[in-house]
Design an enzyme around this catalytic site. Structure first.
Site, PDB file in Angstrom:
ATOM      1  N   LYS A 297       0.825  -1.221   0.000  1.00 51.37           N
ATOM      2  CA  LYS A 297       0.000   0.000   0.000  1.00 51.37           C
ATOM      3  C   LYS A 297       0.859   1.272   0.000  1.00 51.37           C
ATOM      4  O   LYS A 297       0.497   2.285  -0.575  1.00 51.37           O
ATOM      5  CB  LYS A 297      -0.899  -0.024   1.236  1.00 51.37           C
ATOM      6  CG  LYS A 297      -1.973   1.013   1.272  1.00 51.37           C
ATOM      7  CD  LYS A 297      -2.875   0.781   2.484  1.00 51.37           C
ATOM      8  CE  LYS A 297      -3.931   1.818   2.637  1.00 51.37           C
ATOM      9  NZ  LYS A 297      -4.731   1.630   3.867  1.00 51.37           N
TER      10      LYS A 297
ATOM     11  N   THR B  61       5.726  -5.257  10.332  1.00 50.56           N
ATOM     12  CA  THR B  61       6.847  -6.178  10.589  1.00 50.56           C
ATOM     13  C   THR B  61       8.116  -5.394  10.903  1.00 50.56           C
ATOM     14  O   THR B  61       8.863  -5.716  11.827  1.00 50.56           O
ATOM     15  CB  THR B  61       7.080  -7.083   9.356  1.00 50.56           C
ATOM     16  OG1 THR B  61       5.955  -7.947   9.227  1.00 50.56           O
ATOM     17  CG2 THR B  61       8.355  -7.900   9.478  1.00 50.56           C
ATOM     18  N   TYR B  62       8.348  -4.349  10.123  1.00 54.03           N
ATOM     19  CA  TYR B  62       9.557  -3.534  10.251  1.00 54.03           C
ATOM     20  C   TYR B  62       9.700  -2.954  11.666  1.00 54.03           C
ATOM     21  O   TYR B  62      10.803  -2.729  12.154  1.00 54.03           O
ATOM     22  CB  TYR B  62       9.476  -2.399   9.225  1.00 54.03           C
ATOM     23  CG  TYR B  62      10.768  -1.676   8.985  1.00 54.03           C
ATOM     24  CD1 TYR B  62      11.622  -2.056   7.964  1.00 54.03           C
ATOM     25  CD2 TYR B  62      11.129  -0.585   9.773  1.00 54.03           C
ATOM     26  CE1 TYR B  62      12.805  -1.378   7.733  1.00 54.03           C
ATOM     27  CE2 TYR B  62      12.311   0.097   9.548  1.00 54.03           C
ATOM     28  CZ  TYR B  62      13.148  -0.299   8.524  1.00 54.03           C
ATOM     29  OH  TYR B  62      14.316   0.368   8.298  1.00 54.03           O
ATOM     30  N   LEU B  63       8.550  -2.727  12.317  1.00 51.33           N
ATOM     31  CA  LEU B  63       8.566  -2.067  13.635  1.00 51.33           C
ATOM     32  C   LEU B  63       8.722  -3.030  14.799  1.00 51.33           C
ATOM     33  O   LEU B  63       8.947  -2.604  15.932  1.00 51.33           O
ATOM     34  CB  LEU B  63       7.254  -1.300  13.842  1.00 51.33           C
ATOM     35  CG  LEU B  63       6.903  -0.228  12.814  1.00 51.33           C
ATOM     36  CD1 LEU B  63       5.535   0.341  13.136  1.00 51.33           C
ATOM     37  CD2 LEU B  63       7.955   0.872  12.814  1.00 51.33           C
ATOM     38  N   ALA B  64       8.574  -4.334  14.533  1.00 48.61           N
ATOM     39  CA  ALA B  64       8.570  -5.297  15.654  1.00 48.61           C
ATOM     40  C   ALA B  64       9.908  -5.251  16.374  1.00 48.61           C
ATOM     41  O   ALA B  64      10.964  -5.307  15.750  1.00 48.61           O
ATOM     42  CB  ALA B  64       8.275  -6.695  15.132  1.00 48.61           C
TER      43      ALA B  64
ATOM     44  N   GLU C  42       9.555 -12.593  27.744  1.00 47.49           N
ATOM     45  CA  GLU C  42       8.553 -11.519  27.760  1.00 47.49           C
ATOM     46  C   GLU C  42       7.375 -11.997  28.582  1.00 47.49           C
ATOM     47  O   GLU C  42       7.327 -13.159  29.007  1.00 47.49           O
ATOM     48  CB  GLU C  42       8.144 -11.151  26.329  1.00 47.49           C
ATOM     49  CG  GLU C  42       9.258 -10.455  25.560  1.00 47.49           C
ATOM     50  CD  GLU C  42       8.838  -9.962  24.179  1.00 47.49           C
ATOM     51  OE1 GLU C  42       7.821  -9.272  24.076  1.00 47.49           O
ATOM     52  OE2 GLU C  42       9.540 -10.289  23.213  1.00 47.49           O
TER      53      GLU C  42
ATOM     54  N   HIS D  90      -1.009  -2.690  23.939  1.00 47.58           N
ATOM     55  CA  HIS D  90       0.328  -2.956  24.488  1.00 47.58           C
ATOM     56  C   HIS D  90       0.499  -2.071  25.720  1.00 47.58           C
ATOM     57  O   HIS D  90       0.218  -0.869  25.660  1.00 47.58           O
ATOM     58  CB  HIS D  90       1.403  -2.642  23.442  1.00 47.58           C
ATOM     59  CG  HIS D  90       2.749  -3.180  23.802  1.00 47.58           C
ATOM     60  ND1 HIS D  90       3.499  -2.673  24.833  1.00 47.58           N
ATOM     61  CD2 HIS D  90       3.475  -4.194  23.271  1.00 47.58           C
ATOM     62  CE1 HIS D  90       4.643  -3.355  24.915  1.00 47.58           C
ATOM     63  NE2 HIS D  90       4.642  -4.290  23.976  1.00 47.58           N
TER      64      HIS D  90
ATOM     65  N   ARG E 247      -0.184  -9.357  28.721  1.00 53.41           N
ATOM     66  CA  ARG E 247      -0.331  -7.954  28.311  1.00 53.41           C
ATOM     67  C   ARG E 247      -1.619  -7.287  28.752  1.00 53.41           C
ATOM     68  O   ARG E 247      -1.618  -6.133  29.172  1.00 53.41           O
ATOM     69  CB  ARG E 247      -0.326  -7.913  26.785  1.00 53.41           C
ATOM     70  CG  ARG E 247       1.002  -7.651  26.277  1.00 53.41           C
ATOM     71  CD  ARG E 247       1.008  -7.557  24.820  1.00 53.41           C
ATOM     72  NE  ARG E 247       2.411  -7.771  24.495  1.00 53.41           N
ATOM     73  CZ  ARG E 247       2.881  -7.939  23.309  1.00 53.41           C
ATOM     74  NH1 ARG E 247       2.073  -7.915  22.283  1.00 53.41           N
ATOM     75  NH2 ARG E 247       4.148  -8.113  23.120  1.00 53.41           N
TER      76      ARG E 247
ATOM     77  N   HIS F 242      -2.311  -2.101  19.824  1.00 53.46           N
ATOM     78  CA  HIS F 242      -1.083  -2.703  19.290  1.00 53.46           C
ATOM     79  C   HIS F 242      -1.345  -3.826  18.291  1.00 53.46           C
ATOM     80  O   HIS F 242      -0.635  -3.948  17.292  1.00 53.46           O
ATOM     81  CB  HIS F 242      -0.266  -3.250  20.464  1.00 53.46           C
ATOM     82  CG  HIS F 242       1.030  -3.887  20.092  1.00 53.46           C
ATOM     83  ND1 HIS F 242       2.045  -3.202  19.457  1.00 53.46           N
ATOM     84  CD2 HIS F 242       1.501  -5.155  20.274  1.00 53.46           C
ATOM     85  CE1 HIS F 242       3.083  -4.021  19.266  1.00 53.46           C
ATOM     86  NE2 HIS F 242       2.770  -5.210  19.736  1.00 53.46           N
TER      87      HIS F 242
ATOM     88  N   ARG G 282      -3.000 -12.062  22.545  1.00 46.37           N
ATOM     89  CA  ARG G 282      -1.814 -12.726  21.981  1.00 46.37           C
ATOM     90  C   ARG G 282      -0.660 -12.758  22.971  1.00 46.37           C
ATOM     91  O   ARG G 282      -0.353 -11.757  23.627  1.00 46.37           O
ATOM     92  CB  ARG G 282      -1.368 -12.001  20.705  1.00 46.37           C
ATOM     93  CG  ARG G 282      -0.083 -12.546  20.128  1.00 46.37           C
ATOM     94  CD  ARG G 282       0.206 -12.003  18.763  1.00 46.37           C
ATOM     95  NE  ARG G 282       0.434 -10.577  18.735  1.00 46.37           N
ATOM     96  CZ  ARG G 282       1.552  -9.970  19.125  1.00 46.37           C
ATOM     97  NH1 ARG G 282       2.579 -10.664  19.605  1.00 46.37           N
ATOM     98  NH2 ARG G 282       1.667  -8.661  19.029  1.00 46.37           N
TER      99      ARG G 282
HETATM  100  C1  SIN Z   1       7.287  -5.934  22.063  1.00 45.25           C
HETATM  101  O1  SIN Z   1       8.462  -5.922  21.731  1.00 45.25           O
HETATM  102  O2  SIN Z   1       6.903  -5.632  23.180  1.00 45.25           O
HETATM  103  C2  SIN Z   1       6.254  -6.295  21.048  1.00 45.25           C
HETATM  104  C3  SIN Z   1       6.373  -7.687  20.672  1.00 45.25           C
HETATM  105  C4  SIN Z   1       5.020  -8.236  20.325  1.00 45.25           C
HETATM  106  O3  SIN Z   1       4.113  -7.487  19.960  1.00 45.25           O
HETATM  107  O4  SIN Z   1       4.849  -9.442  20.488  1.00 45.25           O
END
Ligand code: SIN
Length: 434
Positions: A34, A42-45, A111, A225, A268, A329, A364
């Site tokens: 787009k 993906t780039y931001l993960a 995490e 998040h 989360r 998020h 998730r």
């Molecule tokens: C994060 O780094 O906290 C995000 C990772 C995720 O969304 O699973």
């Protein structure tokens, strides 16, 4: 213009590119994005990718995923995710992905809601490296073409089956005729006033599915998040994420009165709810996440992205706490698909955040999103590989002017906004104005 291809892939994130790379090389693939390719979520993960630590960890990984998802998950999908995690991480490494190592072994981090350390990562820029690795591979393939700045307006159909997509590109309408279409167009973050997502990710795939009577499910499952950077200046734009892995490495949450109030590694939704609660009690719009007690060198090397972005905004993470607050998020619902990512419409697949395998349940588990993208987009590709040689492209014509294409794009946005207003009820104020 009419364009003919074997498979049309919508989206250039992990699911779009990895599905394209797993389709037999003898077929032509067209990927549309787009905006510019790197402008995907993906780039931001940041955090990483969950991966079972070995066969012995599969059951525990399944349990953790189910528990975080409030047992609303599709257990079959969760088992597939856990069982196929290791092989897909290895495939990604063969493509050139560079994960961090410690003492000669993959450096697994932790995490929220994971019982053990099982997240592979590349500093705090895992998504960027995954994106670059896959894009490098895609560029080496002469059977794959990418069109940037190309918006899916609608799908093409023949006798109720999907046979391509109508797209807007260079202020023109193109008809991309294909044997199969894979929707990997991402989630819905751009519909929310406050989100970690790109603003361009506005649920186009969901809208097109709803308008074409393709089954969708769990639209109310939206994840917030707990820790996005809080900024006084609330101008439009995505909110900067402070990765959960910073908490995984020991960072602590405090209210504005410097009091602890929650176990940072709970799921989360629990941590986010507890932050909102604390903000209310203390009449504040944020709480603090503190990593300043850690070795400066560790923070700078392990979290270079967070360190730099905070520094740009005048916050030195090595010396002071970071103001954070929950924002939208991730989207766990989406286009209903089976374990091979097939939607309810023939020839149409969906994978990644736009899809709903049910793998995430109602919430998730951290770092399961890139993994879902890998596992289920490969499954889509393998399923397509079984049938593609014996298939023809159904050549349909649909005349659409540029004005009509613009109207369709606008009505796609209206459609998803009104759908989410309905399902989110009183939370609708979080949505952008339509
Ligand atoms: C994060 O780094 O906290 C995000 C990772 C995720 O969304 O699973």
């Amino acid at each position: 213009m009419d364009i003919y291809t074997d498979v049309l892939v919508v989206g250039c994130g992990v699911s779009g590119m990895y599905s394209a790379l797993n389709i037999d090389k003898s077929f032509r693939i067209t990927i549309i994005s787009k905006s510019k390719t790197e402008e995907c979520n993906t780039y931001l993960a940041q955090g990483g990718i969950s991966c079972a630590r070995g066969i012995d960890d599969i059951d525990l990984f399944v349990k953790d995923t189910m528990k975080a998802g409030k047992n609303k998950n599709n257990i079959e999908a969760v088992k597939v995710l856990a069982e196929e995690s290791i092989e897909n991480i290895h495939r990604l490494m063969k493509f050139g992905m560079d994960f961090d190592y410690k003492d000669g072994e993959l450096d697994y981090t932790r995490e929220g809601a994971h019982s053990i350390n099982r997240i592979v990562h590349s500093t705090d820029e895992t998504g960027k490296r995954v994106f670059e690795t896959l894009l490098d591979q895609v560029k080496k393939r002469d059977n794959i073409t990418i069109y940037e700045d190309t918006t899916l307006v609608d799908i093409l159909k023949f006798k109720g089956e999907c046979c391509g997509g109508i797209v807007k590109r260079d202020n023109m309408v193109d008809f991309i005729h294909a044997k199969y279409v894979i929707l990997a167009s991402g989630g819905i973050g751009g519909l929310f006033s406050n989100s970690t997502n790109r603003r361009t990710i506005t649920g186009d795939g969901i809208a097109i599915a709803i308008k074409n009577n393709i089954e969708v499910e769990n639209l109310e499952y939206v994840q917030f998040h707990p820790t996005a950077l809080y900024e006084e200046d609330n101008t439009a734009g995505r909110k900067f994420l402070i990765s959960e892995s910073l908490r995984g490495e020991g960072a602590k949450l405090f209210n504005i009165n410097k009091q602890r109030f929650v176990n940072e590694l709970l799921p989360r939704d629990v941590v986010a709810a507890s932050i909102w609660d604390e903000e209310k009690k203390t009449d504040s719009r944020f709480v603090y996440l503190d990593a300043s007690f850690m070795e400066s060198e560790f923070i700078i090397n392990r979290f270079p992205g967070i360190y730099k972005e905070c520094k740009k905004r005048g916050i030195d993470v090595t010396n002071e706490p970071i103001p954070v607050t929950p924002v939208q998020h991730y989207f766990m619902g989406g286009i209903k698909v089976d374990l091979n990512s097939k939607t309810s419409m023939d020839n149409l697949y969906a994978c990644g955040e736009v899809s709903c395998t049910g793998v995430h349940g109602a919430n998730r588990l951290a770092s399961n999103s890139l993994l879902e993208g890998l596992v289920f987009s490969r499954r889509a590709a393998l399923d397509i590989n079984k049938f593609i040689s014996s298939k023809d492209i159904a050549d349909v014509n649909r005349n659409i002017t540029i004005k009509e294409a613009d109207e369709l794009i606008e009505s796609n946005l209206k459609c998803v906004l009104s759908e989410f207003k309905k399902v989110l009820g009183e939370k609708k104020h979080e949505l952008i104005n339509d």
